[in-house]
Scaffold this motif. Structure first.
Motif, PDB file in Angstrom:
ATOM      1  N   ASP A 173       0.807  -1.220   0.000  1.00 13.26           N
ATOM      2  CA  ASP A 173       0.000   0.000   0.000  1.00 13.26           C
ATOM      3  C   ASP A 173       0.840   1.270   0.000  1.00 13.26           C
ATOM      4  OD1 ASP A 173      -2.375  -1.323  -0.032  1.00 13.26           O
ATOM      5  OD2 ASP A 173      -2.909  -0.912   2.054  1.00 13.26           O
ATOM      6  N   HIS A 174       2.022   1.188   0.599  1.00 15.92           N
ATOM      7  CA  HIS A 174       2.822   2.390   0.833  1.00 15.92           C
ATOM      8  C   HIS A 174       3.547   2.886  -0.408  1.00 15.92           C
ATOM      9  CE1 HIS A 174       5.601  -0.970   1.005  1.00 15.92           C
ATOM     10  NE2 HIS A 174       6.536  -0.106   0.667  1.00 15.92           N
ATOM     11  N   VAL A 175       3.494   2.126  -1.506  1.00 21.98           N
ATOM     12  CA  VAL A 175       4.319   2.441  -2.679  1.00 21.98           C
ATOM     13  C   VAL A 175       3.662   3.535  -3.522  1.00 21.98           C
ATOM     14  CG1 VAL A 175       5.311   1.488  -4.794  1.00 21.98           C
ATOM     15  CG2 VAL A 175       5.304   0.136  -2.682  1.00 21.98           C
ATOM     16  N   LEU A 176       4.426   4.571  -3.833  1.00 19.76           N
ATOM     17  CA  LEU A 176       3.902   5.691  -4.625  1.00 19.76           C
ATOM     18  C   LEU A 176       3.779   5.292  -6.091  1.00 19.76           C
ATOM     19  CD1 LEU A 176       4.898   6.966  -1.964  1.00 19.76           C
ATOM     20  CD2 LEU A 176       5.445   9.003  -3.264  1.00 19.76           C
ATOM     21  N   SER A 197      -0.656   9.615  -6.024  1.00 15.58           N
ATOM     22  CA  SER A 197      -1.384   8.491  -5.461  1.00 15.58           C
ATOM     23  C   SER A 197      -0.394   7.432  -5.005  1.00 15.58           C
ATOM     24  CB  SER A 197      -2.358   7.900  -6.481  1.00 15.58           C
ATOM     25  OG  SER A 197      -3.274   7.030  -5.837  1.00 15.58           O
ATOM     26  N   SER A 198      -0.938   6.391  -4.411  1.00 13.49           N
ATOM     27  CA  SER A 198      -0.133   5.266  -3.943  1.00 13.49           C
ATOM     28  C   SER A 198      -0.858   3.993  -4.338  1.00 13.49           C
ATOM     29  CB  SER A 198       0.026   5.331  -2.418  1.00 13.49           C
ATOM     30  OG  SER A 198      -1.245   5.223  -1.797  1.00 13.49           O
ATOM     31  N   GLY A 200      -1.831   1.744  -2.358  1.00 11.65           N
ATOM     32  CA  GLY A 200      -2.944   1.543  -1.429  1.00 11.65           C
ATOM     33  C   GLY A 200      -4.142   2.409  -1.766  1.00 11.65           C
ATOM     34  N   HIS A 201      -3.868   3.661  -2.142  1.00 12.73           N
ATOM     35  CA  HIS A 201      -4.989   4.543  -2.472  1.00 12.73           C
ATOM     36  C   HIS A 201      -5.714   4.042  -3.711  1.00 12.73           C
ATOM     37  CE1 HIS A 201      -7.248   8.270  -3.258  1.00 12.73           C
ATOM     38  NE2 HIS A 201      -7.144   8.440  -1.964  1.00 12.73           N
TER      39      HIS A 201
END
Lengths: 458, 458
Positions: A173-176, A197-198, A200-201
């Motif tokens: 999730d943390h990956v841009l 965004s990422s 996760g988003h």
């Protein structure tokens, strides 16, 4: 350690310069490449490598030009349509280190067979925790890549994209997320105009990613999508394999009115805003304002024919020229700084385009006139808002081949979303001999404020 | 929907213009605020609100100036040191909508009592899933805020920061992080020079966040940190409460040599690069290159005294002037485009600064000379690399008050990390009457390539 985003309007294309310490790479360069060299210089970096996340079909890759200018190596994903003459083919094992930054390749096919994503690690922070990913046309912000380029394998490639997206989501999730396109691109429909965004988003909010895990539902969703593909795409795809001799952008010559007149075997394209075109324009010219070149030049212009540009000034002409250059229209002969007064005095009549308000149109329709309504929007827009009762629908890109349903000796009102594309359509109609053409002011947005529509039926 | 990052060198300060459709807010504006107005104009937005994530101590807030110019409302977190004359105090319930974008406030005290973070929602994507967070000085990329501003409450505020960071982490791994400072800031020690991250990436890689959950360990870690705080901080803190009459930046006058000479009650500051200063400089001038103004002006200059700048050219003078303006040094009287030839011809002697190689220094020390070594780095650098045997250590900012340990009638070699701060130190020593001053070329980086150090002891 930096990521510079280079946004190219028109194409809604995002390319990246990524580097650390004294080395950088470029991801998906556009064809006018000076911007990458300038930014690399500002960061004190040399450009060591160039990545193509896939074989582009909507613009000519800048990789061959940039490689020639900088000596950088071009890397391209596995399984291209044919030999990529200017690139090395890499695979899932590929990795490159720039200072403290490492880039690993992930193959993410689906949009195309050769699609890759590039995962960035800040090895100073951690050697195995990914920081960001360049997703090409696999994953956008708010949408995913289109999968209609292989009609014979529609379900297979939609399934491939599903699996690629699962691979991307597994990064964490943390990956841009840094995609290759933003809102307005022809490469997807529901792209957000947000540019950050990422993973996760996207996992939580991207409608297409909500289908992950249900492969069949994802495939059904993707294969039901409707996309337009200009015939010109095929030409760009081919050129992005052979690389041609890299053509550097030349200075665009300014033409005199006399020189312009002698170029009557060319397509004359008026690149001013549509308000200017409506006010006064030369007969027989196509209106194609700068922001619409990327989306419509490949439909409306014959790539075999040379172009001349009609512009307000040199800056506007050069901006338009850059947009054509990015698409591979290398046959722009020059521009004329349009002076309709001079033309009128020395050559004769110029033209105006008539507009009509929604109220006047509604009134004309009530009177049972012979007015024909031509709605040039896209299928999803017709479906979303409905259409004016009795409207003839034809996507602007395909208009030339669909005029058979209209009578050129009767009035036509062209209609679009807000009134811009309708001017382009009107310019096309007038070139085809329609002489009673008007444009609906404010398009469907104005119409719907006071008048009803009916559902679109195919 | 956009986030524009405005990076201010020297302060290593990051401020943001955030907006959608026709409205924008500015977060933590610097004092020269035109950049925000220009960017807002490019996005077709008006600036509706200004947020201060905390009472800044390292620069003068641009909020009063920007509010005056734009009519925007300034918002500040709860529990400030005193009345913030130009701002409204908000709390955890505060929320503001700009187009499709919503900003919610989270109070995140610890660095200061009034610290807030601002959580961004793209309500078009989802109304309750946060997209990004502006963390002020609570959470940086690679570090967290310093907590040494309340010496009497050191453990309490470290604990508050711990709890605030837990609140931030609870937003979710997918949330993008936009802090108020990058690498090089005086507001933290271990900041990464990477400028993109997420809550999850920080949770996984930020050393301070690894201590979350063990509140006591976090407090012990924070209270053991050593930070420097220039006396000038207190002045800026006060000015960031009262807001003063917002002072707009004036044009910096160019001075003739005659005018310069008449300003001998001022501090003369040479803002050229240290190489230039070493080559030729005027006697009695302080070397303070542009990149060091933010960190050292508050230590080395008397805020009550006017300044004149000595610069290579107008552009350099104006850049330096902007750096002083951001700190609230509103007493810069002008600049002289430094011409050492003219000075020599009309006024007499100019000076050079001698440098010495590591080899020559090692040799001099072996010969048992009277050479004194003055290491002007910071405590953590002395601890990390050790020091040259026998070196006298004094942090550059505090040097003026620590010269008692050195003999001005004997040779001194100034030493820093790579050779820049040592020039500033040498210029200070020469003003204090030291006349045998040399600078170690390449600093400790050069020394350590061939020679040993000994551990630093307090």
């Amino acid at each position: 350690m930096f990521i510079e985003t280079i946004k190219t309007d028109g194409l809604a294309h995002l390319s990246y310069l990524v580097g650390d310490q004294e080395e950088a790479v470029v991801i998906d360069p556009r064809r006018d490449t000076r911007v990458y060299e300038q930014l690399a210089g500002e960061h004190g970096c040399r450009i060591r490598a160039i990545f193509e996340t896939h074989r582009n079909e909507d613009f000519i890759s800048g990789a061959p030009v940039l490689a020639k200018r900088t000596g950088a190596t071009v890397y391209h994903g596995p399984n291209p349509e044919g030999e990529v003459a200017y690139a090395r083919i890499l695979d899932d094992d590929f990795s490159i280190q720039l200072g403290r930054l490492r880039l690993d390749v992930l193959t993410t096919p689906g949009h195309t067979d050769d699609s890759i994503s590039i995962v960035l690690y800040d090895t100073e922070a951690d050697n195995s925790i990914p920081t960001a990913v360049f997703t090409g046309d696999a994953l956008f912000i708010g949408d995913v890549g289109r999968t209609d380029f292989y009609p014979d394998r529609a379900e297979e490639v939609a399934g491939l994209l599903h699996d690629s997206l699962e691979t991307l989501v597994a990064l964490g999730d943390h990956v841009l997320v840094y995609p290759a396109h933003g809102a307005g691109s022809v490469c997807g429909g529901g792209l957000s105009d947000r540019e950050f965004s990422s993973i996760g988003h996207e996992r939580l909010t991207n409608p297409a990613l909500r289908l992950l895990g249900d492969r069949d539902a994802f495939i059904a969703h993707k294969t039901s999508e409707q996309h337009y593909m200009p015939p010109y795409f095929k030409l760009m795809e081919q050129r992005n394999l052979d690389g041609q001799a890299p053509v550097l952008q030349q200075e665009l010559p300014a033409l005199s009115m006399q020189q312009l007149s002698e170029l009557n075997d060319c397509s004359w394209v008026d690149v001013r805003g549509t308000e200017c075109f409506s006010g006064q324009h030369l007969g027989g010219t196509l209106s194609l304002p700068i922001g619409m070149i990327a989306a419509y030049a490949g439909w409306l212009l014959d790539p075999e024919k040379s172009l001349v540009l009609l512009a307000e000034n040199e800056a506007q002409a050069n901006t338009a020229y850059a947009h054509f250059y990015r698409l591979g229209f290398d046959n722009v002969r020059g521009y004329w700084k349009l002076n309709t007064n001079q033309w009128t005095i020395e050559r004769g009549q110029v033209n105006q385009l008539q507009h009509i308000t929604a109220a006047a149109l509604a009134s004309a329709l009530q009177d049972g006139s012979e007015t024909q309504i031509l709605d040039v929007r896209k299928l999803d827009e017709w479906q979303d808002t409905g259409v004016i009762s009795g409207a003839y629908t034809a996507y602007l890109g395909q208009l030339s081949s669909k005029l058979g349903g209209l009578r050129s000796d009767r009035p036509v009102v062209t209609v679009c979303g807000s009134g811009t594309r309708a001017v382009v359509a009107a310019s096309l109609l007038k070139r085809q001999g329609f002489d009673q053409v008007k444009v609906l002011w404010g398009g469907m947005q104005a119409w719907q404020q006071s008048y009803s529509t009916e559902p679109y039926t195919d």
